[in-house]
Design a protein around this motif. Structure first.
Motif, PDB file in Angstrom:
ATOM      1  N   ALA A  77      81.104  30.905  37.777  1.00  0.00           N
ATOM      2  CA  ALA A  77      81.020  31.166  36.392  1.00  0.00           C
ATOM      3  C   ALA A  77      81.802  30.229  35.295  1.00  0.00           C
ATOM      4  O   ALA A  77      81.176  30.484  33.989  1.00  0.00           O
ATOM      5  CB  ALA A  77      81.829  32.595  36.330  1.00  0.00           C
ATOM      6  N   SER A  78      82.525  29.400  35.493  1.00  0.00           N
ATOM      7  CA  SER A  78      83.112  28.790  34.675  1.00  0.00           C
ATOM      8  C   SER A  78      82.376  27.341  34.087  1.00  0.00           C
ATOM      9  O   SER A  78      82.908  26.488  33.357  1.00  0.00           O
ATOM     10  CB  SER A  78      84.629  28.140  35.088  1.00  0.00           C
ATOM     11  OG  SER A  78      85.392  29.232  35.109  1.00  0.00           O
ATOM     12  N   MET A  79      81.398  26.970  35.094  1.00  0.00           N
ATOM     13  CA  MET A  79      80.645  25.573  35.084  1.00  0.00           C
ATOM     14  C   MET A  79      80.003  25.719  33.646  1.00  0.00           C
ATOM     15  O   MET A  79      79.235  26.686  33.342  1.00  0.00           O
ATOM     16  CB  MET A  79      79.775  25.391  36.083  1.00  0.00           C
ATOM     17  CG  MET A  79      80.599  25.228  37.614  1.00  0.00           C
ATOM     18  SD  MET A  79      79.460  25.061  39.000  1.00  0.00           S
ATOM     19  CE  MET A  79      78.546  23.603  38.341  1.00  0.00           C
ATOM     20  N   ALA A  80      79.636  24.442  33.043  1.00  0.00           N
ATOM     21  CA  ALA A  80      79.063  24.406  32.001  1.00  0.00           C
ATOM     22  C   ALA A  80      77.556  24.459  32.410  1.00  0.00           C
ATOM     23  O   ALA A  80      76.902  23.876  33.571  1.00  0.00           O
ATOM     24  CB  ALA A  80      79.223  23.216  31.395  1.00  0.00           C
ATOM     25  N   HIS A  81      76.592  25.389  31.891  1.00  0.00           N
ATOM     26  CA  HIS A  81      75.217  25.511  32.268  1.00  0.00           C
ATOM     27  C   HIS A  81      74.246  24.758  31.488  1.00  0.00           C
ATOM     28  O   HIS A  81      73.049  24.977  31.524  1.00  0.00           O
ATOM     29  CB  HIS A  81      75.062  26.999  32.526  1.00  0.00           C
ATOM     30  CG  HIS A  81      75.771  27.647  33.281  1.00  0.00           C
ATOM     31  ND1 HIS A  81      75.647  28.862  33.375  1.00  0.00           N
ATOM     32  CD2 HIS A  81      76.790  27.472  34.170  1.00  0.00           C
ATOM     33  CE1 HIS A  81      76.492  29.354  34.285  1.00  0.00           C
ATOM     34  NE2 HIS A  81      77.168  28.342  34.790  1.00  0.00           N
ATOM     35  N   ASN A  82      74.650  23.834  30.466  1.00  0.00           N
ATOM     36  CA  ASN A  82      73.797  23.411  29.376  1.00  0.00           C
ATOM     37  C   ASN A  82      72.519  22.788  29.995  1.00  0.00           C
ATOM     38  O   ASN A  82      71.685  22.980  29.541  1.00  0.00           O
ATOM     39  CB  ASN A  82      74.694  22.230  28.736  1.00  0.00           C
ATOM     40  CG  ASN A  82      76.082  22.732  28.304  1.00  0.00           C
ATOM     41  OD1 ASN A  82      76.343  23.814  28.402  1.00  0.00           O
ATOM     42  ND2 ASN A  82      76.632  22.109  27.332  1.00  0.00           N
ATOM     43  N   GLY A  83      72.521  21.894  30.943  1.00  0.00           N
ATOM     44  CA  GLY A  83      71.522  21.270  31.598  1.00  0.00           C
ATOM     45  C   GLY A  83      70.482  22.230  32.126  1.00  0.00           C
ATOM     46  O   GLY A  83      69.358  21.902  32.429  1.00  0.00           O
ATOM     47  N   TYR A  84      70.995  23.513  32.574  1.00  0.00           N
ATOM     48  CA  TYR A  84      70.039  24.436  33.215  1.00  0.00           C
ATOM     49  C   TYR A  84      68.997  25.080  32.437  1.00  0.00           C
ATOM     50  O   TYR A  84      68.286  25.801  32.762  1.00  0.00           O
ATOM     51  CB  TYR A  84      70.831  25.584  33.773  1.00  0.00           C
ATOM     52  CG  TYR A  84      71.814  25.255  34.939  1.00  0.00           C
ATOM     53  CD1 TYR A  84      72.145  23.965  35.230  1.00  0.00           C
ATOM     54  CD2 TYR A  84      72.682  26.109  35.474  1.00  0.00           C
ATOM     55  CE1 TYR A  84      73.162  23.581  36.369  1.00  0.00           C
ATOM     56  CE2 TYR A  84      73.960  25.834  36.273  1.00  0.00           C
ATOM     57  CZ  TYR A  84      73.718  24.724  36.883  1.00  0.00           C
ATOM     58  OH  TYR A  84      74.776  24.250  37.549  1.00  0.00           O
ATOM     59  N   TRP A  85      69.362  25.215  30.950  1.00  0.00           N
ATOM     60  CA  TRP A  85      68.732  26.033  30.271  1.00  0.00           C
ATOM     61  C   TRP A  85      67.904  25.280  29.187  1.00  0.00           C
ATOM     62  O   TRP A  85      67.946  25.408  27.812  1.00  0.00           O
ATOM     63  CB  TRP A  85      69.657  26.954  29.269  1.00  0.00           C
ATOM     64  CG  TRP A  85      70.367  27.686  30.494  1.00  0.00           C
ATOM     65  CD1 TRP A  85      71.777  27.572  31.016  1.00  0.00           C
ATOM     66  CD2 TRP A  85      69.884  28.603  31.358  1.00  0.00           C
ATOM     67  NE1 TRP A  85      71.942  28.369  31.872  1.00  0.00           N
ATOM     68  CE2 TRP A  85      70.888  29.340  32.036  1.00  0.00           C
ATOM     69  CE3 TRP A  85      68.631  29.604  31.319  1.00  0.00           C
ATOM     70  CZ2 TRP A  85      70.857  30.282  33.045  1.00  0.00           C
ATOM     71  CZ3 TRP A  85      68.344  30.466  32.373  1.00  0.00           C
ATOM     72  CH2 TRP A  85      69.482  30.866  33.095  1.00  0.00           C
ATOM     73  N   LEU A  86      67.070  24.199  29.612  1.00  0.00           N
ATOM     74  CA  LEU A  86      66.201  23.472  28.634  1.00  0.00           C
ATOM     75  C   LEU A  86      64.971  24.417  28.106  1.00  0.00           C
ATOM     76  O   LEU A  86      64.631  25.239  28.723  1.00  0.00           O
ATOM     77  CB  LEU A  86      65.576  22.518  29.392  1.00  0.00           C
ATOM     78  CG  LEU A  86      66.349  21.184  30.050  1.00  0.00           C
ATOM     79  CD1 LEU A  86      65.493  20.226  31.004  1.00  0.00           C
ATOM     80  CD2 LEU A  86      67.412  20.703  28.985  1.00  0.00           C
ATOM     81  N   PRO A  87      64.932  24.256  26.602  1.00  0.00           N
ATOM     82  CA  PRO A  87      63.782  24.888  26.039  1.00  0.00           C
ATOM     83  C   PRO A  87      62.274  24.481  26.820  1.00  0.00           C
ATOM     84  O   PRO A  87      62.276  23.345  27.429  1.00  0.00           O
ATOM     85  CB  PRO A  87      63.477  24.316  24.835  1.00  0.00           C
ATOM     86  CG  PRO A  87      65.136  23.958  24.468  1.00  0.00           C
ATOM     87  CD  PRO A  87      65.577  23.262  25.756  1.00  0.00           C
ATOM     88  N   GLY A  88      61.513  25.445  27.429  1.00  0.00           N
ATOM     89  CA  GLY A  88      60.395  25.196  27.797  1.00  0.00           C
ATOM     90  C   GLY A  88      60.249  25.338  29.339  1.00  0.00           C
ATOM     91  O   GLY A  88      59.623  25.052  30.404  1.00  0.00           O
ATOM     92  N   SER A  89      61.642  25.806  29.994  1.00  0.00           N
ATOM     93  CA  SER A  89      61.917  26.138  31.377  1.00  0.00           C
ATOM     94  C   SER A  89      62.049  27.815  31.507  1.00  0.00           C
ATOM     95  O   SER A  89      62.520  28.142  32.359  1.00  0.00           O
ATOM     96  CB  SER A  89      63.039  25.475  31.715  1.00  0.00           C
ATOM     97  OG  SER A  89      64.218  25.874  31.124  1.00  0.00           O
ATOM     98  N   ASP A  90      61.195  28.554  30.617  1.00  0.00           N
ATOM     99  CA  ASP A  90      61.128  30.064  30.852  1.00  0.00           C
ATOM    100  C   ASP A  90      59.775  30.249  31.420  1.00  0.00           C
ATOM    101  O   ASP A  90      59.130  29.391  31.740  1.00  0.00           O
ATOM    102  CB  ASP A  90      61.280  30.763  29.204  1.00  0.00           C
ATOM    103  CG  ASP A  90      59.978  30.165  28.495  1.00  0.00           C
ATOM    104  OD1 ASP A  90      58.769  30.592  28.513  1.00  0.00           O
ATOM    105  OD2 ASP A  90      60.096  29.106  27.552  1.00  0.00           O
ATOM    106  N   SER A  91      59.772  31.472  32.035  1.00  0.00           N
ATOM    107  CA  SER A  91      58.960  32.026  32.599  1.00  0.00           C
ATOM    108  C   SER A  91      57.201  32.303  31.961  1.00  0.00           C
ATOM    109  O   SER A  91      56.384  32.012  32.501  1.00  0.00           O
ATOM    110  CB  SER A  91      59.051  33.603  32.932  1.00  0.00           C
ATOM    111  OG  SER A  91      59.066  34.206  31.739  1.00  0.00           O
ATOM    112  N   ALA A  92      57.271  31.916  30.558  1.00  0.00           N
ATOM    113  CA  ALA A  92      56.143  31.816  29.889  1.00  0.00           C
ATOM    114  C   ALA A  92      55.613  30.330  29.809  1.00  0.00           C
ATOM    115  O   ALA A  92      54.383  30.297  29.590  1.00  0.00           O
ATOM    116  CB  ALA A  92      56.106  32.334  28.521  1.00  0.00           C
ATOM    117  N   SER A  93      56.441  29.418  30.199  1.00  0.00           N
ATOM    118  CA  SER A  93      56.117  28.003  29.773  1.00  0.00           C
ATOM    119  C   SER A  93      56.000  27.206  31.249  1.00  0.00           C
ATOM    120  O   SER A  93      55.282  26.219  31.324  1.00  0.00           O
ATOM    121  CB  SER A  93      57.169  27.357  29.281  1.00  0.00           C
ATOM    122  OG  SER A  93      57.399  27.848  27.919  1.00  0.00           O
TER     123      SER A  93
END
Length: 158
Positions: A77-93
């Motif tokens: 839970a404490s880890m930085a998740h910045n690289g996990y949430w790139l724009p364009g990596s959502d269910s519509a894309s």
């Protein structure tokens, strides 16, 4: 001479085929982000599964195992998740993810929800190895924090 041409041609074809195959299967940054998120969620789920089984009486309470799983969960839970949430990596894309596009429009809310998970996981890590009742008491806030984000930003299975 003809045999050399056949071998040479076959070698070129093999190299070209390998290059085309590799290029077609190279991961985009968005696909890699989805892969990383899934791995992170699997680790969280594994540790929650250990804790949940004990809390529900499906597994014997083991203070050392509970403490280890809760410590792992707090670290995740404490880890930085910045690289996990790139724009364009959502269910519509992109295929293979249930992360809704709304997530990228509400990062302040997502951050608050991640903060709630971190606080609940940290609290659990302090008590999970104490006794079963303390573990059970800490499960609600952790589950609530997970569920709050999933309800708002994860596509349902239906």
């Amino acid at each position: 001479n003809m045999m050399k041409k056949i071998i040479y041609g076959g070698a070129i074809l093999a190299v070209a085929t390998t290059a085309v195959f590799a290029a077609g299967h190279a991961k985009t940054p968005e696909a890699k982000a989805v892969e990383l998120r899934k791995a992170h969620m699997q680790l969280q789920g594994h540790n929650l599964g250990i804790l949940g089984a004990m809390a529900q009486g499906k597994a014997d309470y083991d203070a050392d195992a509970a403490s280890a799983a809760a410590t792992n969960l707090a670290a995740l839970a404490s880890m930085a998740h910045n690289g996990y949430w790139l724009p364009g990596s959502d269910s519509a894309s992109i295929e293979g993810t249930r992360a809704l596009p709304e997530m990228w429009q509400n990062f302040a809310d997502v951050g608050a929800k991640v903060g709630a998970l971190k606080a609940a996981a940290d609290a659990m890590s302090l008590v999970a190895g104490t006794d079963l009742a303390s573990l059970q008491g800490a499960m609600g806030p952790v589950g609530g924090a997970c569920g709050a984000c999933h309800k708002a930003y994860r596509q349902s299975n239906n």
